[in-house]
Design an enzyme around this catalytic site. Structure first.
Site, short mmCIF file in Angstrom:
data_model
loop_
_atom_site.label_atom_id
_atom_site.label_comp_id
_atom_site.label_asym_id
_atom_site.label_seq_id
_atom_site.Cartn_x
_atom_site.Cartn_y
_atom_site.Cartn_z
N ASP A 155 41.05 36.47 33.93
CA ASP A 155 42.29 36.10 34.64
C ASP A 155 43.37 35.66 33.68
O ASP A 155 43.29 34.59 33.09
CB ASP A 155 42.00 34.95 35.62
N MET A 207 47.03 34.29 33.28
CA MET A 207 48.08 33.62 34.06
C MET A 207 49.17 33.15 33.10
O MET A 207 48.86 32.61 32.03
CB MET A 207 47.51 32.43 34.81
N ASP A 253 38.74 39.14 45.35
CA ASP A 253 38.78 38.05 44.38
C ASP A 253 39.21 36.76 45.07
O ASP A 253 40.31 36.68 45.60
CB ASP A 253 39.78 38.45 43.27
N GLY A 254 38.32 35.76 45.01
CA GLY A 254 38.66 34.43 45.50
C GLY A 254 37.73 33.95 46.59
O GLY A 254 37.60 34.59 47.64
N GLY A 255 37.03 32.84 46.32
CA GLY A 255 36.16 32.25 47.34
C GLY A 255 34.93 33.07 47.68
O GLY A 255 34.39 32.97 48.78
N GLY A 304 45.81 31.78 41.18
CA GLY A 304 46.19 30.65 40.32
C GLY A 304 45.03 29.75 39.93
O GLY A 304 44.98 29.26 38.81
N SER A 309 33.90 35.76 36.91
CA SER A 309 35.23 35.42 36.39
C SER A 309 35.16 34.37 35.29
O SER A 309 34.67 33.25 35.50
CB SER A 309 36.13 34.92 37.53
N MET A 349 48.10 38.03 36.19
CA MET A 349 48.96 37.33 37.15
C MET A 349 50.18 36.85 36.37
O MET A 349 50.28 35.68 35.96
CB MET A 349 48.18 36.15 37.77
N HIS A 356 42.80 40.94 34.99
CA HIS A 356 43.68 40.69 36.15
C HIS A 356 44.89 39.92 35.64
O HIS A 356 44.77 38.73 35.31
CB HIS A 356 42.86 39.89 37.18
N HIS A 405 35.37 39.52 34.60
CA HIS A 405 36.75 39.45 35.10
C HIS A 405 37.51 38.40 34.30
O HIS A 405 37.05 37.28 34.12
CB HIS A 405 36.68 39.07 36.58
N MET A 430 43.41 39.98 47.06
CA MET A 430 43.23 38.54 46.79
C MET A 430 42.85 37.85 48.09
O MET A 430 43.55 37.93 49.10
CB MET A 430 44.53 37.94 46.24
N SER A 479 33.49 30.37 40.41
CA SER A 479 32.71 29.13 40.56
C SER A 479 31.32 29.40 41.11
O SER A 479 30.35 28.76 40.68
CB SER A 479 33.48 28.11 41.40
C1 DX5 Z 1 42.20 33.16 41.06
C2 DX5 Z 1 41.53 34.17 40.17
C3 DX5 Z 1 40.08 34.38 40.43
C4 DX5 Z 1 39.21 33.16 40.27
C5 DX5 Z 1 38.24 33.18 41.41
O1 DX5 Z 1 43.56 33.27 40.92
O2 DX5 Z 1 42.16 35.43 40.26
O3 DX5 Z 1 39.56 35.45 39.66
O4 DX5 Z 1 38.49 33.11 39.07
O5 DX5 Z 1 37.55 31.98 41.42
P1 DX5 Z 1 36.52 31.61 42.56
O6 DX5 Z 1 35.46 32.66 42.58
O7 DX5 Z 1 36.01 30.29 42.11
O8 DX5 Z 1 37.28 31.54 43.86
ZN ZN Z 2 41.20 37.24 39.30
#
Ligand code: DX5
Ligand code: ZN
Length: 214
Positions: free
Chosen positions: A33, A35, A176-178, A143, A6, A66, A64, A31, A138, A199
């Site tokens: 993002d 926003m 996606d996420g964590g 965010g 990402s 948002m 993606h 990816h 998600m 991350s």
């Molecule tokens: C969060 C994004 C993710 C984000 C994930 O809203 O949609 O794509 O980059 O970040 P990590 O992998 O650090 O959780």
């Molecule tokens: Zn994303």
């Protein structure tokens, strides 16, 4: 397993080098993002940044969005070079609007994905999965990067996988996420096809991190 690092966590001061490392790591997707500061309380990239990425890399651009107005922004990012537009179920007026937007995206030669936030039941979209190239589960509240994985996402992946396999659909499941080595493994075991990682990839050695998720 497809890995989609990402851009949210990329080091923009070192963009060329980091993109090259992503390519060398054999990640096939990146990816992106988007926003709008309204659908989520954060603001990120506009279409000109995506156009620059399009010039810099042949990676599959997984966008993606948002945003509160997915109909408007889908076209904006298709024109900027997106290969996949994934919008949020929660941003659409109703299910018919989701289907209409997916068909419009696909008619323009782009792939279409639908995403659900952690508090949205997966049952809400099970009957429209076949309209999409991808479903994005998600596993954090959208965010921000760097949040912890919400394990309930695994049950959603399993339910989606059952529907997709039983009906012989070709829809991919993305999470996606964590995502890190441990949570990535759990997602893979539950049936995920694509892992987004921000991350974890960019705060570690990129090549090792991508390899550990495959
Ligand atoms: C969060 C994004 C993710 C984000 C994930 O809203 O949609 O794509 O980059 O970040 P990590 O992998 O650090 O959780
Ligand atoms: Zn994303």
């Amino acid at each position: 397993m497809i890995i989609a690092p990402s851009v949210l966590s990329i080091d923009f001061c070192n963009l060329n080098q980091q993109l090259k490392e992503v390519e060398d790591a054999n990640a096939k997707w990146i990816h992106f993002d988007v926003m709008d500061g309204h659908f989520v309380p954060n603001l990120t990239f506009g279409p000109d940044i995506l156009k620059a990425f399009r010039k810099m890399t042949d990676l599959f651009l997984d966008v993606h969005i948002m945003v509160s107005d997915p109909v408007f922004f889908a076209d904006v990012f298709i024109d900027a070079g997106a290969n996949m537009i994934t919008f949020h179920y929660e941003a659409c007026k109703d299910k018919e609007a989701c289907i209409e937007l997916a068909r419009s995206i696909r008619s323009k030669g782009c792939k279409a994905g639908i995403s659900i936030k952690p508090n949205t039941n997966v049952e809400s979209i099970l009957d429209i999965v076949n309209e999409f190239d991808l479903v994005l589960v998600m596993s954090v509240e959208p965010g921000f990067g760097g949040q912890s994985f919400i394990p309930e996402a695994l049950n959603k992946i399993k339910k989606l996988k059952d529907v997709i396999v039983n009906n012989h659909y070709e829809t991919l499941i993305e999470v996606d996420g964590g995502i890190n080595q441990e949570t990535g493994k759990l997602c893979k075991e539950s049936g995920a096809d694509v892992l987004v990682a921000g991350s974890y990839v960019f705060k570690n050695n990129i090549k090792d991190a991508v390899a550990s998720l495959c």
